[in-house]
Design an enzyme around this catalytic site. Structure first.
Site, PDB file in Angstrom:
ATOM      1  N   GLY A   9       0.851  -1.187   0.000  1.00  0.00           N
ATOM      2  CA  GLY A   9       0.000   0.000   0.000  1.00  0.00           C
ATOM      3  C   GLY A   9       0.890   1.241   0.000  1.00  0.00           C
ATOM      4  N   GLU A  41       0.422 -12.474   7.928  1.00  0.00           N
ATOM      5  CA  GLU A  41       1.461 -12.547   8.958  1.00  0.00           C
ATOM      6  C   GLU A  41       2.765 -13.012   8.310  1.00  0.00           C
ATOM      7  OE1 GLU A  41       2.561 -14.676  13.191  1.00  0.00           O
ATOM      8  OE2 GLU A  41       0.684 -15.217  12.201  1.00  0.00           O
ATOM      9  N   ASP A  71       9.800  -8.575  -0.024  1.00  0.00           N
ATOM     10  CA  ASP A  71      10.200  -8.302   1.353  1.00  0.00           C
ATOM     11  C   ASP A  71      11.596  -7.737   1.253  1.00  0.00           C
ATOM     12  OD1 ASP A  71       9.634  -8.157   4.087  1.00  0.00           O
ATOM     13  OD2 ASP A  71      10.889  -9.887   4.489  1.00  0.00           O
ATOM     14  N   TYR A 156      14.654   4.051   4.884  1.00  0.00           N
ATOM     15  CA  TYR A 156      16.040   4.217   5.340  1.00  0.00           C
ATOM     16  C   TYR A 156      16.932   4.892   4.277  1.00  0.00           C
ATOM     17  CZ  TYR A 156      14.625   0.892   8.989  1.00  0.00           C
ATOM     18  OH  TYR A 156      13.976   0.279  10.036  1.00  0.00           O
ATOM     19  N   ASP A 157      16.362   5.241   3.122  1.00  0.00           N
ATOM     20  CA  ASP A 157      17.161   5.853   2.040  1.00  0.00           C
ATOM     21  C   ASP A 157      18.031   7.037   2.490  1.00  0.00           C
ATOM     22  OD1 ASP A 157      16.496   4.140  -0.046  1.00  0.00           O
ATOM     23  OD2 ASP A 157      14.756   5.304  -0.664  1.00  0.00           O
ATOM     24  N   ARG A 183      15.631  -3.010  -4.968  1.00  0.00           N
ATOM     25  CA  ARG A 183      14.306  -3.297  -5.518  1.00  0.00           C
ATOM     26  C   ARG A 183      14.323  -3.207  -7.033  1.00  0.00           C
ATOM     27  NH1 ARG A 183      11.769  -0.100  -2.664  1.00  0.00           N
ATOM     28  NH2 ARG A 183      11.342  -1.587  -1.024  1.00  0.00           N
TER      29      ARG A 183
END
Length: 203
Positions: A9, A41, A71, A156-157, A183
């Site tokens: 999202g 989960e 992930d 965290y970039d 990514r």
């Protein structure tokens, strides 16, 4: 026509994903846009396991679609690989990244440049109609900086510094970031895996 639903999202992430997958010429939707609501989960022991868990759970809800799930996270060598697979949940999911980033910088106080090595890791799973799963992985090596820098990235970039570019990943323009990022590399790899499947669909 097959659609690709990406299990996120996060709008910042969706923007990157759409840019990279644009040449597949297929609709790429977020879960919200596809009308899917599910809390999965993520109890795997690795990035790849968590991506598999997410992709397969969501594909069951939308059996005609290709479902991609990733992930990803940050591994800091001086902190024994933390925050790792807990990157999104580090210090609590609702904690702002400004606070998370400040905490990591503080924990590395006194650690010299050469020992501030870290990497972003991204594992992507593509769950196809019929049960087949395709997988890819991408990484980018860097160091943890001493302060937040840049406004182009997210998460965290701003503290992930690339010595060869002299800047953080949040200071890169989107096109360069997509080529270099964990990514971006994982998406490029999964894109090539998906091509034959999508071509077959068109016939």
């Amino acid at each position: 026509m097959k659609r690709i639903v990406f299990a996120t999202g996060n709008e910042g992430k969706m923007k990157e994903i759409r840019m990279i997958l644009a040449d597949l010429q297929v609709s790429v939707l977020s879960m919200k846009e596809a009308g899917l609501q599910i809390d999965v989960e993520e109890n795997g022991k690795s990035f790849a396991e968590n991506a598999d868990i997410k992709a397969t759970a969501i594909q069951k809800l939308s059996p005609g679609d290709i479902v991609l799930a990733d992930d990803s996270g940050l591994e800091i060598d001086a902190l024994n690989g933390e925050p790792g697979i807990y990157s999104a949940r580090y210090m609590g999911e609702d904690t702002s990244y400004r606070i998370k980033n400040a905490n990591l910088i503080e924990r590395l106080n006194g650690v010299p440049d050469e020992k501030r090595t870290a990497r972003f890791v991204c594992a992507i799973s593509a769950a196809l109609p019929g049960g087949k799963i395709l997988r890819s992985r991408g990484t980018i090596e860097g160091r943890i900086g001493y302060e937040e820098r840049g406004a182009n990235g997210f998460g965290y970039d701003p503290i992930f510094y690339l010595p060869e570019y002299g800047c953080s990943t949040a200071e890169l323009d989107p096109e360069t970031k997509n080529k270099l990022s964990h990514r971006g590399k994982a998406l490029e790899a999964i894109k090539e895996e998906l091509r034959p499947f999508l071509e077959e669909e068109k016939r």
